[in-house]
Enzyme design. Structure first.
Site, PDB file in Angstrom:
ATOM      1  N   ASP A   1      -9.973   2.519   2.828  1.00 44.10           N
ATOM      2  CA  ASP A   1     -10.072   1.705   4.053  1.00 44.10           C
ATOM      3  C   ASP A   1     -10.920   2.373   5.145  1.00 44.10           C
ATOM      4  OD1 ASP A   1      -8.663  -0.483   3.184  1.00 44.10           O
ATOM      5  OD2 ASP A   1      -6.748   0.149   4.042  1.00 44.10           O
TER       6      ASP A   1
ATOM      7  N   LYS B   1       0.813  -1.227   0.000  1.00 45.30           N
ATOM      8  CA  LYS B   1       0.000   0.000   0.000  1.00 45.30           C
ATOM      9  C   LYS B   1       0.850   1.284   0.000  1.00 45.30           C
ATOM     10  CE  LYS B   1      -4.145  -2.016   2.026  1.00 45.30           C
ATOM     11  NZ  LYS B   1      -5.164  -1.903   3.081  1.00 45.30           N
TER      12      LYS B   1
HETATM   13  P1  NDP Z   1       1.010  -3.450   8.901  1.00 41.39           P
HETATM   14  O1  NDP Z   1       2.004  -4.521   8.667  1.00 41.39           O
HETATM   15  O2  NDP Z   1       1.173  -2.147   8.221  1.00 41.39           O
HETATM   16  O3  NDP Z   1       0.916  -3.125  10.476  1.00 41.39           O
HETATM   17  C1  NDP Z   1       0.846  -4.182  11.406  1.00 41.39           C
HETATM   18  C2  NDP Z   1       0.520  -3.630  12.782  1.00 41.39           C
HETATM   19  O4  NDP Z   1       0.253  -4.738  13.644  1.00 41.39           O
HETATM   20  C3  NDP Z   1       1.646  -2.828  13.414  1.00 41.39           C
HETATM   21  O5  NDP Z   1       1.083  -1.792  14.182  1.00 41.39           O
HETATM   22  C4  NDP Z   1       2.336  -3.893  14.298  1.00 41.39           C
HETATM   23  O6  NDP Z   1       3.017  -3.320  15.399  1.00 41.39           O
HETATM   24  C5  NDP Z   1       1.123  -4.629  14.785  1.00 41.39           C
HETATM   25  N1  NDP Z   1       1.416  -6.005  15.253  1.00 41.39           N
HETATM   26  C6  NDP Z   1       1.774  -7.071  14.502  1.00 41.39           C
HETATM   27  N2  NDP Z   1       1.918  -8.157  15.273  1.00 41.39           N
HETATM   28  C7  NDP Z   1       1.652  -7.777  16.549  1.00 41.39           C
HETATM   29  C8  NDP Z   1       1.636  -8.452  17.801  1.00 41.39           C
HETATM   30  N3  NDP Z   1       1.928  -9.755  17.905  1.00 41.39           N
HETATM   31  N4  NDP Z   1       1.315  -7.746  18.906  1.00 41.39           N
HETATM   32  C9  NDP Z   1       1.008  -6.428  18.811  1.00 41.39           C
HETATM   33  N5  NDP Z   1       1.014  -5.726  17.653  1.00 41.39           N
HETATM   34  C10 NDP Z   1       1.328  -6.403  16.527  1.00 41.39           C
HETATM   35  O7  NDP Z   1      -0.400  -4.116   8.532  1.00 41.39           O
HETATM   36  P2  NDP Z   1      -1.747  -3.332   8.142  1.00 41.39           P
HETATM   37  O8  NDP Z   1      -1.879  -2.180   9.050  1.00 41.39           O
HETATM   38  O9  NDP Z   1      -1.800  -3.085   6.696  1.00 41.39           O
HETATM   39  O10 NDP Z   1      -2.869  -4.431   8.454  1.00 41.39           O
HETATM   40  C11 NDP Z   1      -3.298  -4.691   9.777  1.00 41.39           C
HETATM   41  C12 NDP Z   1      -4.487  -5.649   9.751  1.00 41.39           C
HETATM   42  O11 NDP Z   1      -5.622  -5.029   9.162  1.00 41.39           O
HETATM   43  C13 NDP Z   1      -4.255  -6.924   8.930  1.00 41.39           C
HETATM   44  O12 NDP Z   1      -4.788  -8.006   9.667  1.00 41.39           O
HETATM   45  C14 NDP Z   1      -5.057  -6.714   7.685  1.00 41.39           C
HETATM   46  O13 NDP Z   1      -5.504  -7.929   7.123  1.00 41.39           O
HETATM   47  C15 NDP Z   1      -6.228  -5.900   8.221  1.00 41.39           C
HETATM   48  N6  NDP Z   1      -6.879  -5.097   7.176  1.00 41.39           N
HETATM   49  C16 NDP Z   1      -8.188  -5.358   6.874  1.00 41.39           C
HETATM   50  C17 NDP Z   1      -8.833  -4.637   5.905  1.00 41.39           C
HETATM   51  C18 NDP Z   1     -10.265  -4.942   5.590  1.00 41.39           C
HETATM   52  O14 NDP Z   1     -10.759  -4.466   4.556  1.00 41.39           O
HETATM   53  N7  NDP Z   1     -10.977  -5.655   6.424  1.00 41.39           N
HETATM   54  C19 NDP Z   1      -8.159  -3.570   5.159  1.00 41.39           C
HETATM   55  C20 NDP Z   1      -6.800  -3.334   5.595  1.00 41.39           C
HETATM   56  C21 NDP Z   1      -6.191  -4.100   6.544  1.00 41.39           C
HETATM   57  P3  NDP Z   1       4.587  -2.907  15.275  1.00 41.39           P
HETATM   58  O15 NDP Z   1       4.580  -1.521  14.620  1.00 41.39           O
HETATM   59  O16 NDP Z   1       5.060  -2.869  16.664  1.00 41.39           O
HETATM   60  O17 NDP Z   1       5.251  -3.937  14.418  1.00 41.39           O
END
Ligand code: NDP
Length: 276
Positions: free
Chosen positions: A104, A67
């Site tokens: 989104d 993205k």
């Molecule tokens: P990113 O990779 O950009 O961000 C991931 C986030 O999750 C970060 O804030 C990361 O924290 C955090 N994270 C990951 N693992 C853990 C953990 N074990 N404990 C705590 N925090 C954690 O992903 P996106 O933001 O793009 O996507 C996030 C979710 O949203 C996904 O599941 C995606 O499928 C969903 N989504 C759904 C959509 C829909 O239409 N329904 C649209 C867009 C996204 P840190 O910064 O510390 O690594």
């Protein structure tokens, strides 16, 4: 005349529901559609997108992990994409340039307020996560009238970056993940982490869930299971996954490309049915 060409880019992408959703929307209007899922590794993404649009592609959805790259390679950007710093929709304009948009946040808020009939005004909101999706929804939650938005991320710096970008310290501020057990309770809790899709379960204190709180996980299916179970155990009034958001964000892209608004409800309901 060949069918108009559309695609979703991601890595991995085989799990994507976007082809199914867009074909179902197209059927509502009798539109002939060629909609493909294109798996592109990060190093190949820009070239794959250029090739797709050079070969008559008209529009593309973009999902993890592309993205931010999609936003960067576009020629023009909508306000929603600019404030999120990422794009989930690319559209070829008549002059050949690429326009980036982010649906989104609008899709999530419409799922909550229209499908689930929730009024977010005045809610104290807790946003878990500060990645691309959190950036995509944060402004829309504020626009929908939440009173405060507390952003908590595993890495505190990323939460600060998002709060600084919003630039409204009276309403949007950060707290530390380590302090979740002592920061009180919220009316709305949004899980925008990717923990579920990565197979991890968040260890969240039950005390976060206020009386009659609303909980929402952006992920859906099995990935949302642990968060929704936690929310119900904690006594949440309602707990929803992000399947409706996915369908609503797709509808916004479809309308951008075809100029017609699909009926999302039958498509949402058919995706909710367990496979026969
Ligand atoms: P990113 O990779 O950009 O961000 C991931 C986030 O999750 C970060 O804030 C990361 O924290 C955090 N994270 C990951 N693992 C853990 C953990 N074990 N404990 C705590 N925090 C954690 O992903 P996106 O933001 O793009 O996507 C996030 C979710 O949203 C996904 O599941 C995606 O499928 C969903 N989504 C759904 C959509 C829909 O239409 N329904 C649209 C867009 C996204 P840190 O910064 O510390 O690594």
């Amino acid at each position: 005349m060949p069918a108009a060409q559309f695609a979703v880019f991601g890595h991995p992408i085989s799990h994507s529901l976007s082809p199914q959703i867009h074909r179902a929307f197209a059927q509502q209007f009798g539109i002939e559609l060629d909609y493909r899922a294109i798996d592109a590794a990060p190093a190949d993404f820009a070239a794959a997108v250029q090739r797709f649009f050079a070969e008559d592609g008209r529009g593309a959805n973009v999902t993890l992990p592309h993205k931010a790259a999609a936003f960067a390679l576009a020629d023009t950007r909508s306000e929603a994409a600019t404030r999120a710093g990422s794009a989930n929709v690319l559209t070829r304009m008549p002059d050949g340039r690429l326009a980036a948009h982010n649906t989104d946040g609008a899709g999530m808020v419409r799922d909550l307020t229209e499908r689930h009939d929730m009024d977010l005004r005045g809610h104290t909101a807790l946003l878990l996560g500060a990645g691309g999706a959190a950036h995509g929804v944060a402004w829309n939650l504020l626009d929908a009238g939440v009173a405060t938005l507390t952003i908590v991320n595993r890495s505190a710096e990323a939460a600060d970056v998002l709060a600084d970008a919003i630039g409204d310290p009276a309403r949007a501020h950060t707290r530390y993940w380590e302090d979740l057990a002592s920061i009180g309770s919220y009316d709305l809790i949004v899980n925008a982490t990717s923990a579920g899709v990565l197979g991890a379960a968040l260890q969240l204190p039950l005390s976060l869930v206020g009386a009659r709180a609303l909980c929402y996980d952006l992920s859906y299916g099995a990935a949302a299971g642990s968060f929704l179970t936690w929310a119900r155990t904690a006594g949440a009034r309602s707990a929803f996954d992000g399947l409706g958001m996915l369908v609503e964000t797709a509808a916004d892209a479809f309308e951008l490309w075809h100029g017609q608004r699909p009926d999302t409800e039958p498509v949402y309901q058919s995706l909710r049915q367990p496979a026969a």
